[in-house]
Write a protein that holds these residues in place. Structure first.
Motif, PDB file in Angstrom:
ATOM      1  N   SER A 149      11.270   3.993   3.432  1.00 23.20           N
ATOM      2  CA  SER A 149      10.182   4.968   3.549  1.00 23.20           C
ATOM      3  C   SER A 149       9.213   4.859   2.382  1.00 23.20           C
ATOM      4  O   SER A 149       7.992   4.975   2.564  1.00 23.20           O
ATOM      5  CB  SER A 149      10.741   6.386   3.617  1.00 23.20           C
ATOM      6  OG  SER A 149      11.491   6.564   4.798  1.00 23.20           O
ATOM      7  N   LEU A 150       9.720   4.629   1.194  1.00 18.13           N
ATOM      8  CA  LEU A 150       8.871   4.471   0.019  1.00 18.13           C
ATOM      9  C   LEU A 150       8.003   3.217   0.140  1.00 18.13           C
ATOM     10  O   LEU A 150       6.810   3.243  -0.191  1.00 18.13           O
ATOM     11  CB  LEU A 150       9.720   4.410  -1.250  1.00 18.13           C
ATOM     12  CG  LEU A 150       8.967   4.251  -2.574  1.00 18.13           C
ATOM     13  CD1 LEU A 150       8.015   5.426  -2.811  1.00 18.13           C
ATOM     14  CD2 LEU A 150       9.952   4.127  -3.734  1.00 18.13           C
ATOM     15  N   ALA A 151       8.580   2.135   0.642  1.00 22.97           N
ATOM     16  CA  ALA A 151       7.825   0.889   0.833  1.00 22.97           C
ATOM     17  C   ALA A 151       6.685   1.098   1.819  1.00 22.97           C
ATOM     18  O   ALA A 151       5.553   0.646   1.588  1.00 22.97           O
ATOM     19  CB  ALA A 151       8.764  -0.223   1.316  1.00 22.97           C
ATOM     20  N   ILE A 152       6.960   1.804   2.901  1.00 22.51           N
ATOM     21  CA  ILE A 152       5.930   2.089   3.904  1.00 22.51           C
ATOM     22  C   ILE A 152       4.844   2.989   3.310  1.00 22.51           C
ATOM     23  O   ILE A 152       3.646   2.747   3.488  1.00 22.51           O
ATOM     24  CB  ILE A 152       6.552   2.718   5.158  1.00 22.51           C
ATOM     25  CG1 ILE A 152       7.438   1.692   5.871  1.00 22.51           C
ATOM     26  CG2 ILE A 152       5.481   3.255   6.103  1.00 22.51           C
ATOM     27  CD1 ILE A 152       8.339   2.264   6.943  1.00 22.51           C
ATOM     28  N   PHE A 153       5.256   4.009   2.585  1.00 20.63           N
ATOM     29  CA  PHE A 153       4.325   4.941   1.939  1.00 20.63           C
ATOM     30  C   PHE A 153       3.390   4.199   0.977  1.00 20.63           C
ATOM     31  O   PHE A 153       2.167   4.377   1.016  1.00 20.63           O
ATOM     32  CB  PHE A 153       5.133   6.019   1.205  1.00 20.63           C
ATOM     33  CG  PHE A 153       4.301   6.929   0.347  1.00 20.63           C
ATOM     34  CD1 PHE A 153       3.550   7.950   0.910  1.00 20.63           C
ATOM     35  CD2 PHE A 153       4.293   6.770  -1.032  1.00 20.63           C
ATOM     36  CE1 PHE A 153       2.789   8.801   0.115  1.00 20.63           C
ATOM     37  CE2 PHE A 153       3.546   7.610  -1.836  1.00 20.63           C
ATOM     38  CZ  PHE A 153       2.785   8.628  -1.261  1.00 20.63           C
ATOM     39  N   LEU A 154       3.949   3.375   0.128  1.00 22.44           N
ATOM     40  CA  LEU A 154       3.141   2.638  -0.846  1.00 22.44           C
ATOM     41  C   LEU A 154       2.216   1.639  -0.161  1.00 22.44           C
ATOM     42  O   LEU A 154       1.039   1.516  -0.509  1.00 22.44           O
ATOM     43  CB  LEU A 154       4.043   1.930  -1.864  1.00 22.44           C
ATOM     44  CG  LEU A 154       4.831   2.844  -2.797  1.00 22.44           C
ATOM     45  CD1 LEU A 154       5.794   2.039  -3.660  1.00 22.44           C
ATOM     46  CD2 LEU A 154       3.895   3.670  -3.658  1.00 22.44           C
ATOM     47  N   GLY A 155       2.744   0.925   0.813  1.00 27.03           N
ATOM     48  CA  GLY A 155       1.923  -0.032   1.551  1.00 27.03           C
ATOM     49  C   GLY A 155       0.774   0.644   2.273  1.00 27.03           C
ATOM     50  O   GLY A 155      -0.355   0.144   2.293  1.00 27.03           O
ATOM     51  N   GLY A 156       1.050   1.806   2.868  1.00 26.78           N
ATOM     52  CA  GLY A 156       0.008   2.553   3.569  1.00 26.78           C
ATOM     53  C   GLY A 156      -1.111   2.980   2.638  1.00 26.78           C
ATOM     54  O   GLY A 156      -2.293   2.913   2.978  1.00 26.78           O
ATOM     55  N   GLY A 157      -0.752   3.413   1.443  1.00 25.84           N
ATOM     56  CA  GLY A 157      -1.758   3.810   0.455  1.00 25.84           C
ATOM     57  C   GLY A 157      -2.624   2.636   0.032  1.00 25.84           C
ATOM     58  O   GLY A 157      -3.851   2.753  -0.058  1.00 25.84           O
ATOM     59  N   VAL A 158      -1.992   1.497  -0.208  1.00 29.15           N
ATOM     60  CA  VAL A 158      -2.738   0.296  -0.589  1.00 29.15           C
ATOM     61  C   VAL A 158      -3.653  -0.138   0.558  1.00 29.15           C
ATOM     62  O   VAL A 158      -4.835  -0.435   0.351  1.00 29.15           O
ATOM     63  CB  VAL A 158      -1.779  -0.853  -0.991  1.00 29.15           C
ATOM     64  CG1 VAL A 158      -2.535  -2.156  -1.177  1.00 29.15           C
ATOM     65  CG2 VAL A 158      -1.007  -0.494  -2.258  1.00 29.15           C
TER      66      VAL A 158
ATOM     67  N   PHE B  98       6.764  -2.869   4.199  1.00 28.79           N
ATOM     68  CA  PHE B  98       5.638  -2.677   3.278  1.00 28.79           C
ATOM     69  C   PHE B  98       4.407  -3.412   3.799  1.00 28.79           C
ATOM     70  O   PHE B  98       3.312  -2.844   3.851  1.00 28.79           O
ATOM     71  CB  PHE B  98       5.995  -3.185   1.877  1.00 28.79           C
ATOM     72  CG  PHE B  98       4.832  -3.176   0.911  1.00 28.79           C
ATOM     73  CD1 PHE B  98       4.508  -2.023   0.212  1.00 28.79           C
ATOM     74  CD2 PHE B  98       4.061  -4.317   0.719  1.00 28.79           C
ATOM     75  CE1 PHE B  98       3.426  -2.007  -0.676  1.00 28.79           C
ATOM     76  CE2 PHE B  98       2.976  -4.309  -0.153  1.00 28.79           C
ATOM     77  CZ  PHE B  98       2.661  -3.154  -0.851  1.00 28.79           C
ATOM     78  N   LEU B  99       4.574  -4.664   4.188  1.00 29.95           N
ATOM     79  CA  LEU B  99       3.440  -5.486   4.602  1.00 29.95           C
ATOM     80  C   LEU B  99       2.906  -5.130   5.990  1.00 29.95           C
ATOM     81  O   LEU B  99       1.689  -5.106   6.187  1.00 29.95           O
ATOM     82  CB  LEU B  99       3.831  -6.973   4.568  1.00 29.95           C
ATOM     83  CG  LEU B  99       4.067  -7.549   3.173  1.00 29.95           C
ATOM     84  CD1 LEU B  99       4.645  -8.962   3.269  1.00 29.95           C
ATOM     85  CD2 LEU B  99       2.787  -7.535   2.353  1.00 29.95           C
ATOM     86  N   THR B 100       3.787  -4.867   6.943  1.00 25.42           N
ATOM     87  CA  THR B 100       3.326  -4.643   8.316  1.00 25.42           C
ATOM     88  C   THR B 100       3.053  -3.172   8.601  1.00 25.42           C
ATOM     89  O   THR B 100       1.906  -2.782   8.810  1.00 25.42           O
ATOM     90  CB  THR B 100       4.334  -5.214   9.331  1.00 25.42           C
ATOM     91  OG1 THR B 100       5.618  -4.626   9.131  1.00 25.42           O
ATOM     92  CG2 THR B 100       4.438  -6.733   9.215  1.00 25.42           C
ATOM     93  N   VAL B 101       4.068  -2.351   8.599  1.00 26.54           N
ATOM     94  CA  VAL B 101       3.906  -0.932   8.918  1.00 26.54           C
ATOM     95  C   VAL B 101       3.060  -0.230   7.854  1.00 26.54           C
ATOM     96  O   VAL B 101       2.152   0.542   8.173  1.00 26.54           O
ATOM     97  CB  VAL B 101       5.277  -0.218   9.046  1.00 26.54           C
ATOM     98  CG1 VAL B 101       5.098   1.257   9.337  1.00 26.54           C
ATOM     99  CG2 VAL B 101       6.134  -0.885  10.117  1.00 26.54           C
ATOM    100  N   GLY B 102       3.320  -0.521   6.591  1.00 26.13           N
ATOM    101  CA  GLY B 102       2.613   0.133   5.503  1.00 26.13           C
ATOM    102  C   GLY B 102       1.231  -0.431   5.265  1.00 26.13           C
ATOM    103  O   GLY B 102       0.227   0.182   5.623  1.00 26.13           O
ATOM    104  N   LEU B 103       1.164  -1.621   4.661  1.00 34.21           N
ATOM    105  CA  LEU B 103      -0.114  -2.219   4.276  1.00 34.21           C
ATOM    106  C   LEU B 103      -1.057  -2.392   5.465  1.00 34.21           C
ATOM    107  O   LEU B 103      -2.178  -1.883   5.461  1.00 34.21           O
ATOM    108  CB  LEU B 103       0.118  -3.564   3.585  1.00 34.21           C
ATOM    109  CG  LEU B 103      -1.149  -4.277   3.115  1.00 34.21           C
ATOM    110  CD1 LEU B 103      -1.732  -3.571   1.902  1.00 34.21           C
ATOM    111  CD2 LEU B 103      -0.848  -5.725   2.790  1.00 34.21           C
ATOM    112  N   LEU B 104      -0.610  -3.102   6.486  1.00 31.80           N
ATOM    113  CA  LEU B 104      -1.492  -3.341   7.634  1.00 31.80           C
ATOM    114  C   LEU B 104      -1.671  -2.091   8.485  1.00 31.80           C
ATOM    115  O   LEU B 104      -2.724  -1.901   9.090  1.00 31.80           O
ATOM    116  CB  LEU B 104      -0.975  -4.505   8.480  1.00 31.80           C
ATOM    117  CG  LEU B 104      -1.052  -5.866   7.786  1.00 31.80           C
ATOM    118  CD1 LEU B 104      -0.458  -6.958   8.666  1.00 31.80           C
ATOM    119  CD2 LEU B 104      -2.468  -6.201   7.371  1.00 31.80           C
ATOM    120  N   GLY B 105      -0.660  -1.229   8.527  1.00 28.60           N
ATOM    121  CA  GLY B 105      -0.811   0.040   9.237  1.00 28.60           C
ATOM    122  C   GLY B 105      -1.844   0.933   8.577  1.00 28.60           C
ATOM    123  O   GLY B 105      -2.617   1.604   9.246  1.00 28.60           O
TER     124      GLY B 105
END
Length: 128
Positions: free
Chosen positions: A4-13, A68-75
């Motif tokens: 969840s933290l990886a997704i959260f951080l990726g989403g912010g970036v 982090f890369l798919t759901v977070g960053l690209l999401g």
């Protein structure tokens, strides 16, 4: 919890990059066409396809890095990439009718509900 933290951080970036790129392209190319979001959606889809392929063929990244890369960053960068990969996966599974329904339904209903959402407050203004 780490996922969840990886997704959260990726989403912010991703969301921050989307905002920055949109501003830069608007200043460079003008406001007559949404070049920023147009380019971001295309780039996001390219990167989603690239990451999915790399994960499947060459890169055994952890679940957290993948998320982090798919759901977070690209999401965060563009939800269009998630929509696109879902549609392609349905098609590749052989569910082409479901893929077309998902594609058309998502676009048509999303546009329809944008219009409904934009016009709903006007009902309350007219009732007052």
């Amino acid at each position: 919890m780490l996922l969840s933290l990886a997704i959260f951080l990726g989403g912010g970036v991703g969301a921050s990059l989307r905002h920055l790129i949109t501003i830069i392209l608007s200043k460079a190319l003008g406001h007559h066409f949404p070049f920023g979001i147009f380019i971001i959606n295309i780039l996001g889809c390219f990167l989603m396809g690239l990451f999915v392929s790399l994960f499947g063929l060459f890169w055994s990244a952890s679940q957290e890095v993948r998320a982090f890369l798919t759901v977070g960053l690209l999401g965060g960068f563009t939800t269009f990439s998630s929509f696109s990969i879902d549609c392609v996966v349905l098609y590749q599974r052989g569910d082409w009718l479901l893929a077309v329904g998902y594609l058309v339904g998502s676009v048509v209903l999303s546009l329809a509900f944008i219009v409904i959402g934009m016009n709903l407050p006007r009902l309350f203004i007219n009732l007052s």
